[in-house]
Design a protein around this motif. Sequence first.
Motif, short mmCIF file in Angstrom:
data_model
loop_
_atom_site.label_atom_id
_atom_site.label_comp_id
_atom_site.label_asym_id
_atom_site.label_seq_id
_atom_site.Cartn_x
_atom_site.Cartn_y
_atom_site.Cartn_z
N THR A 2 0.84 -1.18 0.00
CA THR A 2 0.00 0.00 0.00
C THR A 2 0.88 1.24 0.00
N LEU A 3 0.59 2.15 -0.92
CA LEU A 3 1.33 3.41 -0.99
C LEU A 3 0.40 4.55 -0.67
N ARG A 4 0.78 5.39 0.22
CA ARG A 4 0.00 6.57 0.54
C ARG A 4 0.70 7.78 -0.05
N ILE A 8 4.47 8.31 -1.89
CA ILE A 8 4.73 8.63 -3.29
C ILE A 8 5.74 9.76 -3.42
N THR A 121 0.10 0.41 -8.91
CA THR A 121 0.09 1.86 -9.09
C THR A 121 -1.32 2.42 -9.09
N ALA A 124 -2.60 2.59 -5.58
CA ALA A 124 -1.98 3.70 -4.85
C ALA A 124 -2.59 5.03 -5.28
N GLU A 127 -6.00 5.39 -3.67
CA GLU A 127 -5.84 5.66 -2.25
C GLU A 127 -5.42 7.10 -2.00
N ASN A 128 -4.65 7.66 -2.92
CA ASN A 128 -4.15 9.02 -2.75
C ASN A 128 -5.00 10.07 -3.44
#
Length: 133
Positions: A2-4, A8, A121, A124, A127-128
């Motif tokens: 998971t990327l927040r 990034i 991607t 992410a 999510e962002n």
Amino acid sequence: MTLRRAHIAPMLALAGCATAADTADRAAQPFAPGYLGIETALLDGDLVSFLVSMTGARDNADVAAYGECAAAQYALIRGYGFARHVRTNVEQKGSVWNGNAVYVISDALPQGLKTIDAEVTVAACEENGIPTI
């Protein structure tokens, strides 16, 4: 994975060889993006251009992230799982930032250092709060 949004920015900063202080300064800046749209153009075979426009960008990295999100979703729509970044040109006119990103899309992990897994991607990006195609 998971990327927040907080994850990034450092990744993009590393790509530009920014220092830890630069990354901290960027994260402290107010960020209220307005995403104005994405245009795609197939250039040749698996080479695709993404024109993105936005307001409220802190710097080129925000515009590049928008282009990357567009490329990832496009790859998935076309039945591919990966993309490789070729280049991104960014210009600012008044409050509007425009980016022209070029990616190669592929069904297998392409060679190169600037590759993205499209599914990871896009997740992410969602999510962002960065729109995709």
